[in-house]
Design a protein around this motif. Structure first.
Motif, PDB file in Angstrom:
ATOM      1  N   SER A 158       6.936 -12.139  30.127  1.00 21.66           N
ATOM      2  CA  SER A 158       6.536 -11.026  29.255  1.00 21.66           C
ATOM      3  C   SER A 158       6.448  -9.744  30.073  1.00 21.66           C
ATOM      4  O   SER A 158       5.582  -9.615  30.940  1.00 21.66           O
ATOM      5  CB  SER A 158       5.194 -11.347  28.600  1.00 21.66           C
ATOM      6  N   ASP A 213       5.340  -4.043  27.698  1.00 20.17           N
ATOM      7  CA  ASP A 213       4.598  -4.018  26.440  1.00 20.17           C
ATOM      8  C   ASP A 213       4.608  -5.364  25.722  1.00 20.17           C
ATOM      9  O   ASP A 213       4.025  -5.481  24.640  1.00 20.17           O
ATOM     10  CB  ASP A 213       5.146  -2.932  25.507  1.00 20.17           C
ATOM     11  N   ILE A 214       5.239  -6.377  26.302  1.00 18.21           N
ATOM     12  CA  ILE A 214       5.215  -7.708  25.700  1.00 18.21           C
ATOM     13  C   ILE A 214       3.882  -8.369  26.036  1.00 18.21           C
ATOM     14  O   ILE A 214       3.502  -8.473  27.205  1.00 18.21           O
ATOM     15  CB  ILE A 214       6.392  -8.574  26.181  1.00 18.21           C
ATOM     16  N   THR A 242       8.499 -13.465  20.629  1.00 20.98           N
ATOM     17  CA  THR A 242       8.069 -12.372  21.493  1.00 20.98           C
ATOM     18  C   THR A 242       7.055 -11.482  20.782  1.00 20.98           C
ATOM     19  O   THR A 242       7.361 -10.859  19.764  1.00 20.98           O
ATOM     20  CB  THR A 242       9.278 -11.533  21.936  1.00 20.98           C
ATOM     21  N   ARG A 251       4.607  -8.179  21.080  1.00 23.25           N
ATOM     22  CA  ARG A 251       4.429  -6.969  21.876  1.00 23.25           C
ATOM     23  C   ARG A 251       3.441  -6.027  21.196  1.00 23.25           C
ATOM     24  O   ARG A 251       3.129  -6.177  20.014  1.00 23.25           O
ATOM     25  CB  ARG A 251       5.770  -6.276  22.122  1.00 23.25           C
ATOM     26  N   HIS A 277       3.355   0.060  21.977  1.00 25.92           N
ATOM     27  CA  HIS A 277       4.154  -0.096  23.205  1.00 25.92           C
ATOM     28  C   HIS A 277       3.356   0.216  24.471  1.00 25.92           C
ATOM     29  O   HIS A 277       3.925   0.562  25.514  1.00 25.92           O
ATOM     30  CB  HIS A 277       5.436   0.739  23.148  1.00 25.92           C
TER      31      HIS A 277
END
Length: 248
Positions: A70, A73-74, A219, A221, A225
């Motif tokens: 990751s 921003d994940i 995923t 996020r 962000h």
């Protein structure tokens, strides 16, 4: 239902956790600009298989890889692919290992080269959040004490505390009860007792706490962000101490 572990089971999980820690140490040597997250996944899978263990994540609810990678921003559950790491990135690698029927689980955030001072501070504070959460995990306390300690500390820096994902019990199953939120009120939730084995994994951002899921269905996020950092250990609560299972 919370499943309490015997001393024998905790010893097995200590061995699984040690392999997780060894895998993290091996991967750390490869975290540099230019390497792909797919290559990190390949290295991790080879390492785990050589120990005689198996990756916990691969195939778990359909997850396609050995580790989660990751970046920036994940928040979590990033799928390894051909993305190359860049100087200034931060990557969280989550590793799960199954050994003799029991799991170990630990995630750790790594700087790729030199990161900005504010990201260094976020990483330091998130690690301190994990330490504070672990300190609360002792007999007589409650699950809410863990989340309250983490939330109070993180929000003191005006950081966001992710709500959509939380820690968990762990044992023969990778995800067991109870859930371990990283926010909440002290004195609430299940009573912590000897024999509990849990994963505490605060996910802290330098912005908002809201999450969104990419089209791949995995995923997660941050909506704004902002950067997300995560540190996770599997711990066992004993009568007279709490031990970290996922360290060397």
């Amino acid at each position: 239902m919370i499943i309490f572990k015997s001393d024998r089971e905790i010893q097995i999980m200590r061995e699984a956790g040690r392999i997780v820690a060894q895998c993290h140490a091996a991967l750390k040597e490869h975290i540099q600009p230019g390497i792909t997250t797919k290559e990190l996944d390949r290295i991790a899978e080879k390492f785990i298989q050589q120990t005689g263990a198996t990756p916990s994540f691969k195939g778990h609810h359909g997850f396609p890889a050995c580790i989660c990678t990751s970046i920036n921003d994940i928040i979590c559950h990033g799928i390894p692919d051909q993305t190359e790491l860049r100087a200034g990135d931060v990557i969280t690698i989550d590793i799960g290992v199954k050994l003799n029927g029991y799991h170990g689980d630990s995630g750790w955030s790594y700087a790729v080269g030199q990161v900005r001072p504010e990201i260094e501070q976020l990483m330091k504070a998130t690690k301190e959040c994990l330490d504070l959460g672990i300190q609360q995990a002792r007999p007589g306390k409650r699950i809410g004490d863990i989340g309250a300690a983490i939330q109070t500390y993180a929000e003191g820096y005006q950081y966001g505390v992710v709500r959509e994902f939380c820690g968990h019990g762990i044992g023969r199953d990778l995800w067991e009860e109870p859930e371990i939120p990283h926010y909440g009120r002290a004195g609430r939730g299940p009573l912590i007792k000897p024999g509990m084995v849990i994963a505490i994994e605060p996910m802290i951002t330098n912005g908002g706490w809201q999450a969104q899921i990419d089209k791949d269905g995995w995923t997660a996020r941050t909506v704004d962000h902002s950067i997300c950092i995560q540190y996770e250990h599997t711990i066992a609560v004993l009568e007279d101490e709490t031990i970290i299972l996922t360290q060397l």
